[in-house]
Design a protein around this motif. Structure first.
Motif, PDB file in Angstrom:
ATOM      1  N   PRO A 110      64.471  73.805  55.196  1.00  0.00           N
ATOM      2  CA  PRO A 110      64.154  74.342  53.872  1.00  0.00           C
ATOM      3  C   PRO A 110      64.605  73.421  52.729  1.00  0.00           C
ATOM      4  N   GLY A 111      63.615  72.990  51.932  1.00  0.00           N
ATOM      5  CA  GLY A 111      63.892  72.152  50.769  1.00  0.00           C
ATOM      6  C   GLY A 111      63.969  70.660  51.048  1.00  0.00           C
ATOM      7  N   LEU A 112      63.902  70.233  52.303  1.00  0.00           N
ATOM      8  CA  LEU A 112      63.968  68.801  52.637  1.00  0.00           C
ATOM      9  C   LEU A 112      62.604  68.362  53.166  1.00  0.00           C
ATOM     10  N   TRP A 113      61.923  67.545  52.365  1.00  0.00           N
ATOM     11  CA  TRP A 113      60.572  67.108  52.676  1.00  0.00           C
ATOM     12  C   TRP A 113      60.554  65.653  53.094  1.00  0.00           C
ATOM     13  N   ILE A 114      59.700  65.367  54.086  1.00  0.00           N
ATOM     14  CA  ILE A 114      59.494  63.985  54.506  1.00  0.00           C
ATOM     15  C   ILE A 114      58.016  63.643  54.382  1.00  0.00           C
ATOM     16  N   SER A 115      57.746  62.372  54.209  1.00  0.00           N
ATOM     17  CA  SER A 115      56.386  61.845  54.225  1.00  0.00           C
ATOM     18  C   SER A 115      56.211  61.105  55.544  1.00  0.00           C
TER      19      SER A 115
ATOM     20  N   THR B 153      59.847  59.164  56.140  1.00  0.00           N
ATOM     21  CA  THR B 153      60.899  58.897  55.163  1.00  0.00           C
ATOM     22  C   THR B 153      60.939  60.051  54.177  1.00  0.00           C
ATOM     23  N   GLY B 154      62.017  60.143  53.438  1.00  0.00           N
ATOM     24  CA  GLY B 154      62.115  61.188  52.425  1.00  0.00           C
ATOM     25  C   GLY B 154      60.953  61.100  51.451  1.00  0.00           C
ATOM     26  N   ARG B 155      60.333  62.222  51.177  1.00  0.00           N
ATOM     27  CA  ARG B 155      59.158  62.248  50.297  1.00  0.00           C
ATOM     28  C   ARG B 155      59.466  61.629  48.933  1.00  0.00           C
ATOM     29  N   GLU B 156      60.684  61.788  48.469  1.00  0.00           N
ATOM     30  CA  GLU B 156      61.057  61.259  47.151  1.00  0.00           C
ATOM     31  C   GLU B 156      61.642  59.850  47.227  1.00  0.00           C
ATOM     32  N   ASN B 157      61.624  59.229  48.393  1.00  0.00           N
ATOM     33  CA  ASN B 157      62.164  57.877  48.554  1.00  0.00           C
ATOM     34  C   ASN B 157      61.060  56.864  48.228  1.00  0.00           C
ATOM     35  N   ALA B 158      60.837  56.660  46.941  1.00  0.00           N
ATOM     36  CA  ALA B 158      59.754  55.782  46.486  1.00  0.00           C
ATOM     37  C   ALA B 158      59.869  54.352  47.011  1.00  0.00           C
TER      38      ALA B 158
END
Length: 155
Positions: A138-143, A112-117
């Motif tokens: 680039p610039g899109l991080w996932i966890s 999921t998106g790293r910033e999707n708390a």
């Protein structure tokens, strides 16, 4: 609410109902993570039909309120996408769908998106272990997360 399970070949009949819901759900995630380059946000009917996913779907009457698309490879279940109607958030739909998916195999992965708390909290509350973060473009991080069944019969 009722639940349905669709095999890959059954998906075309539901595409007209899944695609708008997918776009609404991923628009919420895009706002949460500050990036609209999430691939499912830009899919069309053909992309969704040919994604090669099996689906768990929750309906309320004739309305699809949640869906989880996944694939299984060598006993590992990969949750490819979880979509919940934004008007139905906080009603346990996502949790129920993920719990049902956990029954599909002993090892379950999800990203999921790293910033999707909210999504991260959901997966962690269901026993998924955070395996790390990865920059997919680039610039899109996932966890990335992994759930391993504690049921010896499933291993």
């Amino acid at each position: 609410m009722a639940e349905l399970k669709l095999a890959e070949g059954d998906v075309p009949a539901f595409v007209d109902r899944l695609l708008p819901l997918q776009r609404e759900a991923y628009a919420v995630e895009a706002a949460l993570i500050g990036d609209d380059r999430i691939p499912p946000l830009h899919e069309d009917k053909s992309d969704l039909s040919s994604a090669g996913l099996c689906w768990l779907i929750e309906v309320d009457g004739d309305r699809v309120v949640g869906a989880l698309g996944y694939r299984t490879d060598d006993g590992v279940v990969d949750l490819d996408r979880l979509i919940v109607d934004p008007s139905c958030h906080r009603r346990g739909i996502g949790s129920r769908l993920v719990k049902r998916a956990l029954a599909e195999g002993p090892r379950v992965t999800v990203s999921t998106g790293r910033e999707n708390a909210p999504a991260r909290r959901l997966y962690e509350s269901l026993g998924f272990a955070h395996r790390g973060d990865r920059e997919v473009i680039p610039g899109l991080w996932i966890s990335e997360y992994l759930h391993v069944s504690d049921d010896p019969a499933k291993r």
